[in-house]
Design a protein around this motif. Sequence first.
Motif, mmCIF file in Angstrom:
data_model
loop_
_atom_site.group_PDB
_atom_site.id
_atom_site.type_symbol
_atom_site.label_atom_id
_atom_site.label_comp_id
_atom_site.label_asym_id
_atom_site.label_seq_id
_atom_site.Cartn_x
_atom_site.Cartn_y
_atom_site.Cartn_z
ATOM 1 N N GLY A 177 0.816 -1.214 0.000
ATOM 2 C CA GLY A 177 0.000 0.000 0.000
ATOM 3 C C GLY A 177 0.845 1.257 0.000
ATOM 4 N N LEU A 178 1.890 1.260 0.824
ATOM 5 C CA LEU A 178 2.793 2.417 0.863
ATOM 6 C C LEU A 178 3.502 2.608 -0.473
ATOM 7 C CD1 LEU A 178 4.370 1.973 4.412
ATOM 8 C CD2 LEU A 178 2.909 3.862 3.673
ATOM 9 N N ALA A 179 3.929 1.494 -1.089
ATOM 10 C CA ALA A 179 4.614 1.578 -2.382
ATOM 11 C C ALA A 179 3.693 2.149 -3.454
ATOM 12 C CB ALA A 179 5.116 0.193 -2.796
ATOM 13 N N VAL A 180 2.460 1.640 -3.521
ATOM 14 C CA VAL A 180 1.484 2.128 -4.503
ATOM 15 C C VAL A 180 1.185 3.606 -4.271
ATOM 16 C CG1 VAL A 180 -0.927 1.947 -5.250
ATOM 17 C CG2 VAL A 180 0.441 -0.116 -4.926
ATOM 18 N N LYS A 181 1.084 3.991 -3.007
ATOM 19 C CA LYS A 181 0.797 5.385 -2.662
ATOM 20 C C LYS A 181 1.949 6.298 -3.062
ATOM 21 C CE LYS A 181 -2.253 8.059 -0.554
ATOM 22 N NZ LYS A 181 -3.648 8.148 -1.005
ATOM 23 N N LEU A 182 3.173 5.873 -2.792
ATOM 24 C CA LEU A 182 4.337 6.704 -3.109
ATOM 25 C C LEU A 182 4.555 6.821 -4.612
ATOM 26 C CD1 LEU A 182 6.831 5.445 -0.357
ATOM 27 C CD2 LEU A 182 5.699 7.683 -0.470
ATOM 28 N N ILE A 183 4.307 5.729 -5.330
ATOM 29 C CA ILE A 183 4.464 5.739 -6.784
ATOM 30 C C ILE A 183 3.377 6.572 -7.444
ATOM 31 C CG2 ILE A 183 4.400 4.291 -8.867
ATOM 32 C CD1 ILE A 183 5.612 2.045 -7.147
ATOM 33 N N GLY A 184 2.216 6.644 -6.807
ATOM 34 C CA GLY A 184 1.096 7.373 -7.386
ATOM 35 C C GLY A 184 0.295 6.535 -8.360
ATOM 36 N N LEU A 185 0.383 5.218 -8.222
ATOM 37 C CA LEU A 185 -0.328 4.307 -9.117
ATOM 38 C C LEU A 185 -1.821 4.329 -8.816
ATOM 39 C CD1 LEU A 185 -0.012 2.033 -11.285
ATOM 40 C CD2 LEU A 185 0.136 0.418 -9.373
ATOM 41 N N THR A 186 -2.635 4.391 -9.850
ATOM 42 C CA THR A 186 -4.091 4.376 -9.704
ATOM 43 C C THR A 186 -4.637 3.014 -10.107
ATOM 44 O OG1 THR A 186 -4.253 6.750 -10.174
ATOM 45 C CG2 THR A 186 -6.266 5.444 -10.406
ATOM 46 N N ILE A 187 -5.319 2.379 -9.189
ATOM 47 C CA ILE A 187 -5.911 1.073 -9.459
ATOM 48 C C ILE A 187 -7.306 1.284 -10.052
ATOM 49 C CG2 ILE A 187 -6.641 -1.127 -8.436
ATOM 50 C CD1 ILE A 187 -4.620 -0.620 -6.215
ATOM 51 N N PRO A 188 -7.658 0.560 -11.106
ATOM 52 C CA PRO A 188 -9.001 0.716 -11.712
ATOM 53 C C PRO A 188 -10.110 0.537 -10.678
ATOM 54 C CG PRO A 188 -7.608 -0.619 -13.122
ATOM 55 C CD PRO A 188 -6.837 -0.406 -11.866
ATOM 56 N N VAL A 189 -11.157 1.333 -10.840
ATOM 57 C CA VAL A 189 -12.261 1.321 -9.876
ATOM 58 C C VAL A 189 -12.917 -0.049 -9.782
ATOM 59 C CG1 VAL A 189 -14.524 2.292 -9.350
ATOM 60 C CG2 VAL A 189 -12.702 3.778 -10.201
ATOM 61 N N LEU A 190 -13.040 -0.740 -10.926
ATOM 62 C CA LEU A 190 -13.657 -2.073 -10.908
ATOM 63 C C LEU A 190 -12.911 -3.011 -9.957
ATOM 64 C CD1 LEU A 190 -14.515 -2.668 -14.685
ATOM 65 C CD2 LEU A 190 -16.126 -2.314 -12.804
ATOM 66 N N ILE A 191 -11.592 -2.885 -9.938
ATOM 67 C CA ILE A 191 -10.774 -3.745 -9.069
ATOM 68 C C ILE A 191 -10.891 -3.315 -7.620
ATOM 69 C CG2 ILE A 191 -8.413 -4.477 -8.524
ATOM 70 C CD1 ILE A 191 -7.784 -4.312 -11.498
ATOM 71 N N THR A 192 -10.816 -2.004 -7.364
ATOM 72 C CA THR A 192 -10.912 -1.528 -5.980
ATOM 73 C C THR A 192 -12.291 -1.809 -5.385
ATOM 74 O OG1 THR A 192 -11.484 0.711 -6.743
ATOM 75 C CG2 THR A 192 -9.158 0.261 -6.266
ATOM 76 N N ASP A 193 -13.314 -1.825 -6.232
ATOM 77 C CA ASP A 193 -14.659 -2.160 -5.730
ATOM 78 C C ASP A 193 -14.703 -3.608 -5.227
ATOM 79 O OD1 ASP A 193 -15.651 0.336 -6.210
ATOM 80 O OD2 ASP A 193 -16.672 -0.178 -8.083
ATOM 81 N N VAL A 194 -14.104 -4.500 -5.998
ATOM 82 C CA VAL A 194 -14.051 -5.910 -5.571
ATOM 83 C C VAL A 194 -13.219 -6.037 -4.297
ATOM 84 C CG1 VAL A 194 -13.255 -8.226 -6.187
ATOM 85 C CG2 VAL A 194 -14.370 -6.787 -7.908
ATOM 86 N N MET A 195 -12.094 -5.345 -4.257
ATOM 87 C CA MET A 195 -11.226 -5.385 -3.071
ATOM 88 C C MET A 195 -11.962 -4.839 -1.849
ATOM 89 S SD MET A 195 -7.698 -4.067 -4.895
ATOM 90 C CE MET A 195 -6.673 -4.098 -3.435
ATOM 91 N N SER A 196 -12.741 -3.788 -2.053
ATOM 92 C CA SER A 196 -13.506 -3.192 -0.950
ATOM 93 C C SER A 196 -14.558 -4.155 -0.418
ATOM 94 C CB SER A 196 -14.171 -1.890 -1.399
ATOM 95 O OG SER A 196 -13.218 -0.920 -1.746
ATOM 96 N N ASP A 197 -15.238 -4.851 -1.336
ATOM 97 C CA ASP A 197 -16.258 -5.819 -0.913
ATOM 98 C C ASP A 197 -15.629 -6.948 -0.109
ATOM 99 O OD1 ASP A 197 -18.254 -4.370 -2.114
ATOM 100 O OD2 ASP A 197 -18.271 -5.550 -3.968
ATOM 101 N N LEU A 198 -14.463 -7.411 -0.546
ATOM 102 C CA LEU A 198 -13.776 -8.481 0.176
ATOM 103 C C LEU A 198 -13.286 -7.995 1.545
ATOM 104 C CD1 LEU A 198 -11.699 -10.085 -2.729
ATOM 105 C CD2 LEU A 198 -13.582 -11.164 -1.488
ATOM 106 N N SER A 199 -12.750 -6.774 1.582
ATOM 107 C CA SER A 199 -12.236 -6.242 2.848
ATOM 108 C C SER A 199 -13.362 -5.975 3.839
ATOM 109 C CB SER A 199 -11.445 -4.947 2.603
ATOM 110 O OG SER A 199 -12.304 -3.893 2.188
ATOM 111 N N ALA A 200 -14.571 -5.679 3.316
ATOM 112 C CA ALA A 200 -15.707 -5.419 4.205
ATOM 113 C C ALA A 200 -16.103 -6.657 5.002
ATOM 114 C CB ALA A 200 -16.898 -4.919 3.389
ATOM 115 N N MET A 201 -15.678 -7.838 4.528
ATOM 116 C CA MET A 201 -16.001 -9.070 5.248
ATOM 117 C C MET A 201 -15.085 -9.307 6.439
ATOM 118 S SD MET A 201 -16.914 -11.824 2.239
ATOM 119 C CE MET A 201 -15.215 -11.994 1.712
ATOM 120 N N ALA A 202 -14.012 -8.541 6.543
ATOM 121 C CA ALA A 202 -12.989 -8.820 7.550
ATOM 122 C C ALA A 202 -13.542 -8.802 8.965
ATOM 123 C CB ALA A 202 -11.840 -7.824 7.419
ATOM 124 N N THR A 203 -14.189 -7.705 9.347
ATOM 125 C CA THR A 203 -14.669 -7.585 10.727
ATOM 126 C C THR A 203 -15.756 -8.611 11.060
ATOM 127 O OG1 THR A 203 -14.072 -5.240 10.850
ATOM 128 C CG2 THR A 203 -15.721 -6.042 12.416
#
Length: 312
Positions: A177-203
């Motif tokens: 995450g730090l590497a992506v943030k420092l590089i300034g890489l933008t992840i496609p929204v379709l991918i981040t949406d899937v990642m968000s749905d998966l991360s929402a299951m964590a708690t």
Amino acid sequence: MDGLILAFSVVFPLFAFMVVGYVLRRVKKIDPPTVGKLNQLVFQLCLPLVVFLSIYNSDFEQDFSPKLITTVLCLSLITFALCMVIIPRIEPSNPKRASMIQGIYRSNFVLFGIPVAQAVYGDEAVSITAVAIAVVVPIINALSVFALEWYSDRGCDFKRIGKSMLKHPIIIAALSGLAVKLIGLTIPVLITDVMSDLSAMATPLALLALGASLRMEQLKGSWKQMVFCAVARLIACPLLYISVGIFLGFRGIELIPIFCLAASPTAVSSTAMAQMMGADYELAGQIVAATSLGAILTIFLWISVLENLHFI
């Protein structure tokens, strides 16, 4: 009364998920192998995604506070140093030493921190807490691996310690995450949406699995060590961290990451790590069980007190 209502609103969802998990196991809808698979899913996928996305979506320019980060880091290092000095003086067994140090020092910051921060102050607090997680969690996990290796029967091998740290899923997620943030890489929204749905299951999944894995017999055994670690984790650490934070002028949203780091119970994954690295995993499980149950009460009390004193 407002403080009690706020505290209840924070604690109840955490408690409810654990109760559901416990009941599901009691009625045999979840068995131990299923709990193990759920824990693997949470700690190898969902929680790493929470950490990664928290860093990726955070605004470092706005949310990064050098004073806050320095304070949290220093408090974490001081706690670890105190554990490394005190625990060997009161516990002769190396496997128990490793589990006790991890049980006191390693809090469930990721799992409890973000829900608590969101419940108290909303998304703004989540962003600030996420930045703290990005910096602190890799160090907490790295030092936990160090302590487990230091007191392992294999002896301390710094090369092996380094490899163990770099293989940890949450450390990998934070560094990525730090590497992506420092590089300034933008992840496609379709991918981040899937990642968000998966991360929402964590708690929900983690708390369900935690509730399903809790057994009253876990609270039997090494009573002295378990009680010592539970008191240190749930009372001494919050008292130290919150007192220092207030003394340094932190209030409101900025006090939340300090509170969440201090008041969270012992990380659930500490039991699996203890077993994998030759520590006393039964004691580690007892500490997780005791602090997870006790934290429901202590988090409620800490939030009530801090809100009534107008610190949050």
